[in-house]
Design a protein around this motif. Structure first.
Motif: not given
Length: 426
Positions: A219, A222, A225, A264, A275-276
């Protein structure tokens, strides 16, 4: 016609059973099969060599399979007889894809020990959809890198969510290693196979992925981030207890990409909104004030070596190829490793300190016996193979998975058989 998994001759096949690690995987399966009845076989290009090499360590394979990397038909025949193929034939950038192709095409789960992150990403792009459609688990980086840290961080995340309804904001992993008594030997540390893998990764296609903590995250938003929150760093540092923390050995750029892919995949299954988190790891070098300069020197040497590999991975293709070729010639061959009597006396520990966005802490410990890169890795890979072969023992997922998403945290107690013990506190 692909044979169903219940029609397979063997639960686990070890391909590359004559290598330093492969023979230890075979020994572990022989030990466990005596108690569990699991059916296993050793595979390679020379049946007599398999019998001779395994005989040297007191192991007799119940069956041998002749299979060669350059013979797709033999690889397909091997995969069609197995529920799980454990591939020990690296460097995987050079030799791994034909085995994965055979497994996906013939319905066998697959696991290997690669630390070559660019290759792992290439396999995700090529085989994830096909493997999911076939119901096959393709599990790479399934040894000391990155099975125990991947499972431990997911265990911390699941504990935080179950107890406090939060995910993780950060996770710090530190490893301590105690070797056998006496003077260390060059072959005690990083294996020839690992060094050849580093050379292949540094000189291969998409080598820039070596430096990327989001290399295995598909993704795009993602991935961006993850890179912002959790970049890979190799500089030495001090922890809160005063220990010098060196970059992870054999490399600081293997586990982060795997752990971020696990996060993920789990987030995508849940709702995609988790969230990461920031992930950081290192090798803790403890000791008193008198040894501080020496510890910093060791950490600096590890940092400098890994920084050079990272710099080579970022260079233009012609330079990368030359560097990879040169390193391959300089490094020892894949058969370079410690003698058997020096494998057992090692102890190692991983400590994961994780925090939620609300500041709540959770700690996971991994305590293990055996040389981490040879004996413990072999036992863990062997146990992973047995788990993958056992109906209902692992989550109902398929595709190009990480060790944690393929095996699930419900498997951690099984790794006690492999002398690897997980615990959670508080």
């Amino acid at each position: 016609m692909v044979r169903g998994v219940n029609e397979r001759d063997f639960d686990v096949v070890v391909f590359g059973a004559t290598g330093v690690t492969g023979r230890q995987v075979a020994a572990y399966l022989a030990e466990q099969s005596a108690a569990t009845g699991a059916r296993w076989a050793a595979a390679g290009r020379d049946a007599r060599k398999i019998e001779r090499v395994l005989g040297e360590i007191g192991v007799t394979a119940p069956a041998t399979i002749v299979a060669e990397l350059g013979d797709p038909g033999s690889l397909a025949a091997m995969a069609s007889r197995a529920r799980v193929v454990l591939n020990l034939c690296g460097p995987y950038t050079l030799h791994g894809q034909p085995v994965i192709e055979a497994c996906v095409a013939n319905g066998a789960h697959y696991a290997d020990l690669t630390g070559e992150i660019p290759f792992a990403r290439k396999m995700i792009d090529a085989y994830d959809a096909r493997a999911r459609e076939a119901g096959v688990k393709v599990v790479e980086v399934c040894g000391f890198e990155a099975l125990p840290p991947d499972l431990a961080v997911l265990l911390a995340a699941e504990t935080a969510r179950e107890r406090w309804g939060e995910g993780l904001a950060e996770a710090d992993l530190e490893v301590t290693v105690k070797g056998p008594p006496g003077m260390p030997r060059p072959s005690d540390m990083i294996s020839g196979g690992t060094l050849q893998s580093l050379a292949a990764a540094a000189g291969g296609e998409n080598a820039a992925a070596v430096t990327d903590s989001a290399a295995l995250v598909t993704d795009l938003a993602r991935a961006a981030e993850v890179r912002r929150r959790s970049p890979i760093k190799v500089a030495p540092r001090r922890n809160a207890r005063g220990a010098v923390v060196a970059p992870m050995a054999p490399a600081a750029f293997i586990n982060p990409a795997v752990i971020q892919r696990t996060a993920a995949l789990v987030a995508a299954e849940r709702d995609g909104r988790a969230e990461p988190f920031r992930y950081r790891e290192g090798l803790a070098l403890g000791g008193g004030a008198a040894s501080l300069p020496l510890r910093y020197a060791v950490a600096g040497a590890l940092s400098g070596t890994q920084a050079a590999v990272l710099a080579a991975a970022r260079a233009r293709p012609s330079v990368r190829r030359r560097v990879g070729s040169s390193l391959s010639k300089i490094f020892p061959s894949s058969g370079f490793g410690p003698s058997g009597e020096r494998l057992e006396a090692w102890k190692w520990r991983m400590s994961i300190e994780a925090r939620t966005p609300g500041g709540t802490a959770v700690r996971v410990e991994v305590d293990a016996d055996g040389h981490p890169g040879y004996l413990a890795t072999a036992r863990m890979l062997g146990e992973a193979g047995l788990l993958l072969a056992e109906p209902g023992a692992t989550p109902e997922r398929a595709g190009c998975l990480t060790p944690a998403t393929a095996l699930g945290t419900g498997s951690v107690e099984r790794f006690e058989r492999a002398r690897v013990r997980f615990s959670v506190s508080p």
